[in-house]
Motif scaffolding. Sequence first.
Motif, PDB file in Angstrom:
ATOM      1  N   THR A  15     -32.854-120.212 100.309  1.00 26.15           N
ATOM      2  CA  THR A  15     -32.948-118.941 101.032  1.00 26.15           C
ATOM      3  C   THR A  15     -31.667-118.579 101.764  1.00 26.15           C
ATOM      4  OG1 THR A  15     -34.261-120.235 102.545  1.00 26.15           O
ATOM      5  CG2 THR A  15     -35.416-118.522 101.344  1.00 26.15           C
ATOM      6  N   ALA A  16     -30.742-119.548 101.893  1.00 24.92           N
ATOM      7  CA  ALA A  16     -29.459-119.206 102.509  1.00 24.92           C
ATOM      8  C   ALA A  16     -28.815-118.052 101.723  1.00 24.92           C
ATOM      9  CB  ALA A  16     -28.537-120.408 102.539  1.00 24.92           C
ATOM     10  N   PHE A  17     -29.049-118.037 100.409  1.00 23.44           N
ATOM     11  CA  PHE A  17     -28.484-116.959  99.593  1.00 23.44           C
ATOM     12  C   PHE A  17     -29.160-115.619  99.909  1.00 23.44           C
ATOM     13  CE2 PHE A  17     -26.949-120.570  97.054  1.00 23.44           C
ATOM     14  CZ  PHE A  17     -25.640-120.172  96.850  1.00 23.44           C
ATOM     15  N   ASP A  18     -30.473-115.651 100.246  1.00 26.67           N
ATOM     16  CA  ASP A  18     -31.177-114.411 100.618  1.00 26.67           C
ATOM     17  C   ASP A  18     -30.615-113.870 101.932  1.00 26.67           C
ATOM     18  OD1 ASP A  18     -32.748-114.961  98.479  1.00 26.67           O
ATOM     19  OD2 ASP A  18     -34.471-115.672  99.634  1.00 26.67           O
ATOM     20  N   VAL A  19     -30.381-114.780 102.887  1.00 25.45           N
ATOM     21  CA  VAL A  19     -29.838-114.348 104.187  1.00 25.45           C
ATOM     22  C   VAL A  19     -28.468-113.709 103.972  1.00 25.45           C
ATOM     23  CG1 VAL A  19     -29.014-115.141 106.445  1.00 25.45           C
ATOM     24  CG2 VAL A  19     -31.099-116.111 105.480  1.00 25.45           C
ATOM     25  N   ALA A  23     -27.421-110.029 104.935  1.00 27.75           N
ATOM     26  CA  ALA A  23     -26.286-109.805 105.837  1.00 27.75           C
ATOM     27  C   ALA A  23     -25.316-108.829 105.159  1.00 27.75           C
ATOM     28  CB  ALA A  23     -25.605-111.130 106.150  1.00 27.75           C
ATOM     29  N   GLU A  24     -25.108-109.007 103.858  1.00 29.66           N
ATOM     30  CA  GLU A  24     -24.168-108.117 103.167  1.00 29.66           C
ATOM     31  C   GLU A  24     -24.674-106.682 103.102  1.00 29.66           C
ATOM     32  OE1 GLU A  24     -22.996-110.362  99.729  1.00 29.66           O
ATOM     33  OE2 GLU A  24     -21.571-111.482 100.970  1.00 29.66           O
ATOM     34  N   GLN A  25     -26.015-106.547 102.934  1.00 32.31           N
ATOM     35  CA  GLN A  25     -26.600-105.193 102.944  1.00 32.31           C
ATOM     36  C   GLN A  25     -26.329-104.526 104.295  1.00 32.31           C
ATOM     37  OE1 GLN A  25     -30.757-105.721 102.327  1.00 32.31           O
ATOM     38  NE2 GLN A  25     -30.595-105.744 100.094  1.00 32.31           N
ATOM     39  N   LEU A  26     -26.538-105.290 105.378  1.00 34.05           N
ATOM     40  CA  LEU A  26     -26.324-104.732 106.722  1.00 34.05           C
ATOM     41  C   LEU A  26     -24.855-104.342 106.907  1.00 34.05           C
ATOM     42  CD1 LEU A  26     -28.563-107.107 108.887  1.00 34.05           C
ATOM     43  CD2 LEU A  26     -28.934-104.685 108.450  1.00 34.05           C
ATOM     44  N   ILE A  27     -23.958-105.203 106.410  1.00 34.98           N
ATOM     45  CA  ILE A  27     -22.525-104.909 106.529  1.00 34.98           C
ATOM     46  C   ILE A  27     -22.209-103.612 105.779  1.00 34.98           C
ATOM     47  CG2 ILE A  27     -20.193-105.721 105.872  1.00 34.98           C
ATOM     48  CD1 ILE A  27     -21.312-108.612 106.395  1.00 34.98           C
ATOM     49  N   THR A  29     -24.041-101.126 105.453  1.00 39.48           N
ATOM     50  CA  THR A  29     -24.474 -99.940 106.216  1.00 39.48           C
ATOM     51  C   THR A  29     -23.637 -99.760 107.490  1.00 39.48           C
ATOM     52  OG1 THR A  29     -26.095-101.162 107.525  1.00 39.48           O
ATOM     53  CG2 THR A  29     -26.898-100.194 105.465  1.00 39.48           C
ATOM     54  N   GLY A  30     -22.591-100.559 107.615  1.00 38.74           N
ATOM     55  CA  GLY A  30     -21.668-100.377 108.736  1.00 38.74           C
ATOM     56  C   GLY A  30     -21.929-101.307 109.906  1.00 38.74           C
ATOM     57  N   LYS A  31     -22.921-102.202 109.782  1.00 37.41           N
ATOM     58  CA  LYS A  31     -23.241-103.100 110.905  1.00 37.41           C
ATOM     59  C   LYS A  31     -22.250-104.267 110.943  1.00 37.41           C
ATOM     60  CE  LYS A  31     -27.005-105.277 113.152  1.00 37.41           C
ATOM     61  NZ  LYS A  31     -28.005-104.950 114.000  1.00 37.41           N
ATOM     62  N   ASP A  32     -21.901-104.665 112.155  1.00 32.48           N
ATOM     63  CA  ASP A  32     -20.962-105.779 112.320  1.00 32.48           C
ATOM     64  C   ASP A  32     -21.770-107.091 112.357  1.00 32.48           C
ATOM     65  OD1 ASP A  32     -18.961-107.494 113.096  1.00 32.48           O
ATOM     66  OD2 ASP A  32     -19.039-106.893 115.212  1.00 32.48           O
ATOM     67  N   VAL A  33     -21.693-107.868 111.292  1.00 35.92           N
ATOM     68  CA  VAL A  33     -22.482-109.105 111.219  1.00 35.92           C
ATOM     69  C   VAL A  33     -21.545-110.308 111.231  1.00 35.92           C
ATOM     70  CG1 VAL A  33     -24.081-110.463 109.789  1.00 35.92           C
ATOM     71  CG2 VAL A  33     -24.339-107.981 109.919  1.00 35.92           C
ATOM     72  N   ILE A  34     -21.852-111.276 112.100  1.00 34.15           N
ATOM     73  CA  ILE A  34     -21.090-112.539 112.108  1.00 34.15           C
ATOM     74  C   ILE A  34     -21.889-113.536 111.288  1.00 34.15           C
ATOM     75  CG2 ILE A  34     -20.107-114.379 113.520  1.00 34.15           C
ATOM     76  CD1 ILE A  34     -20.026-112.378 115.856  1.00 34.15           C
ATOM     77  N   ASN A  35     -21.256-114.107 110.300  1.00 30.61           N
ATOM     78  CA  ASN A  35     -22.002-114.954 109.373  1.00 30.61           C
ATOM     79  C   ASN A  35     -21.929-116.422 109.781  1.00 30.61           C
ATOM     80  OD1 ASN A  35     -23.339-116.070 107.288  1.00 30.61           O
ATOM     81  ND2 ASN A  35     -22.250-114.942 105.694  1.00 30.61           N
ATOM     82  N   LEU A  36     -23.007-116.904 110.380  1.00 34.39           N
ATOM     83  CA  LEU A  36     -23.115-118.339 110.660  1.00 34.39           C
ATOM     84  C   LEU A  36     -24.223-118.909 109.764  1.00 34.39           C
ATOM     85  CD1 LEU A  36     -22.748-118.477 114.569  1.00 34.39           C
ATOM     86  CD2 LEU A  36     -20.966-118.444 112.835  1.00 34.39           C
ATOM     87  N   SER A 346     -31.196-107.984 115.532  1.00 36.04           N
ATOM     88  CA  SER A 346     -30.879-107.495 116.883  1.00 36.04           C
ATOM     89  C   SER A 346     -29.490-107.915 117.353  1.00 36.04           C
ATOM     90  CB  SER A 346     -31.892-108.007 117.912  1.00 36.04           C
ATOM     91  OG  SER A 346     -33.192-107.793 117.463  1.00 36.04           O
ATOM     92  N   ALA A 347     -29.023-109.092 116.902  1.00 36.02           N
ATOM     93  CA  ALA A 347     -27.736-109.571 117.424  1.00 36.02           C
ATOM     94  C   ALA A 347     -26.621-109.465 116.368  1.00 36.02           C
ATOM     95  CB  ALA A 347     -27.880-111.014 117.907  1.00 36.02           C
ATOM     96  N   GLY A 348     -27.000-109.187 115.116  1.00 41.71           N
ATOM     97  CA  GLY A 348     -25.974-109.135 114.060  1.00 41.71           C
ATOM     98  C   GLY A 348     -25.361-110.506 113.809  1.00 41.71           C
ATOM     99  N   VAL A 349     -26.198-111.542 113.887  1.00 42.88           N
ATOM    100  CA  VAL A 349     -25.707-112.898 113.605  1.00 42.88           C
ATOM    101  C   VAL A 349     -26.573-113.511 112.514  1.00 42.88           C
ATOM    102  CG1 VAL A 349     -25.277-115.203 114.550  1.00 42.88           C
ATOM    103  CG2 VAL A 349     -24.924-113.189 115.999  1.00 42.88           C
ATOM    104  N   ALA A 350     -25.942-113.878 111.400  1.00 47.95           N
ATOM    105  CA  ALA A 350     -26.696-114.492 110.302  1.00 47.95           C
ATOM    106  C   ALA A 350     -26.791-115.993 110.534  1.00 47.95           C
ATOM    107  CB  ALA A 350     -26.007-114.206 108.966  1.00 47.95           C
ATOM    108  N   THR A 351     -28.042-116.496 110.519  1.00 50.92           N
ATOM    109  CA  THR A 351     -28.308-117.934 110.620  1.00 50.92           C
ATOM    110  C   THR A 351     -29.395-118.217 109.576  1.00 50.92           C
ATOM    111  OG1 THR A 351     -30.074-117.556 112.222  1.00 50.92           O
ATOM    112  CG2 THR A 351     -27.871-118.009 113.127  1.00 50.92           C
ATOM    113  N   VAL A 352     -29.834-119.449 109.448  1.00 50.12           N
ATOM    114  CA  VAL A 352     -30.904-119.725 108.473  1.00 50.12           C
ATOM    115  C   VAL A 352     -32.044-120.469 109.173  1.00 50.12           C
ATOM    116  CG1 VAL A 352     -31.492-120.708 106.228  1.00 50.12           C
ATOM    117  CG2 VAL A 352     -29.169-119.893 106.628  1.00 50.12           C
TER     118      VAL A 352
END
Length: 387
Positions: A15-19, A23-27, A29-36, A346-352
């Motif tokens: 599921t890390a690949f789903d996250v 995250a890429e979809q959100l990016i 749409t212009g959202k700032d996502v930090i990928n952890l 809500s925070a724009g932080v990708a975790t698993v």
Amino acid sequence: MSQLAQSMSRLGTETAFDVLARAEQLIATGKDVINLGIGQPDFKTPDHIVNAAIKALKDGHHGYTPANGIKLLRETIAVDLAQRHNVGVDPNHVVVVPGGKVTMFFAILMFGEPGVEILYPNPGFPIYESAINFTGAKAIPIPLREDNAFSFDADTVLALITTKTRLIILNSPANPTGGYVPKYQLDRLAVGLEAHPHVNILSDEIYSQMLYGDRRHTTMLSYENLRDRVIMLDGWSKTYAMTGWRLGYAVWPAHLVEPATRLAINCHSCVNTAAQYAGIAALTGPQDKIQEMVTAFDERRQVIVDALNNLPGFRCTDPGGAFYAFPNITETGMTATEAQNKFLDSAGVATVAGTSFGSYGEGYVRFSYANSIENIKKAINRIRQCL
Ligand SMILES: Cc1ncc(COP(=O)(O)O)c(C=O)c1O
């Protein structure tokens, strides 16, 4: 409607690949996502390795290689293992495959079938449980616990063995916990396994060069009494920042080399030839970039563990290796999945979510610290605000 084989309904996923996809979809749409969330180094493959692959292509290495890998590569692996782990390995027992995953799939296919039990770490790399279920074998979890720093207790593992156990999967340093199994536990396991000669061991040592503090890696290949049943999985993905090259290998016991090679011939014929030349350059070339990367991970590890421990409702043990922190979040009142979704949305932080790594991962979230200290600090501050 096409009808798939029953076994396909038992095959899981990572599921890390789903996250990552979300995250890429959100990016997009212009959202700032930090990928952890991602399980790969944020460094580039060192230049001399890239150049070796380019040279191989320019020199005309465009055809198939032997299914088990180029002889020089297998010899180089044997030399590397002698230097790093002080173990003697016959290059003919090495099978080079496209990534670390392929060895685990082959080993599980080789031993798994209905009526058989396979022990695997939980929480652990999700493909273990997925592939075991696929074969129809029974997946028996080895619970990894926070109060034991996500290491394992050899007696607990030995107590899970039955006459049906064919394979035990070990992973140290571990994904997703960063847990590390000290030598004395492996020594106890090796002694205990003498009473169970029907049990084989798949030792996933892909993070063996990412250990921190005074921790030292012990390879399962160092137990002479187990050499006829240990499969040691390693590869270039993590150590040399080469996840996209698809290059890995295993050292197999003599009698399993032929079935492993037969699976390779049925599956992929051989690994991309230029990648194999790059693999030789990685093992024989300068190792300073690797040292720099591990030092950077260690600094980030200290930053993220401190920061996580200062978040309300979080408790994070010190991860001994790899590049993951696995905090307990139960006191936030959220489940692992709720926390993962809230941090992303809500925070724009990708975790698993810890449950992506098995049922014993409930109450935990995996943070990969393969990102800059600046981004790690920013991500934790954003999570603090959304809690
Ligand atoms: C424990 C473990 N083993 C194996 C692999 C697979 O590595 P590769 O990308 O080389 O297939 C991973 C990747 O995340 C991992 O975490």
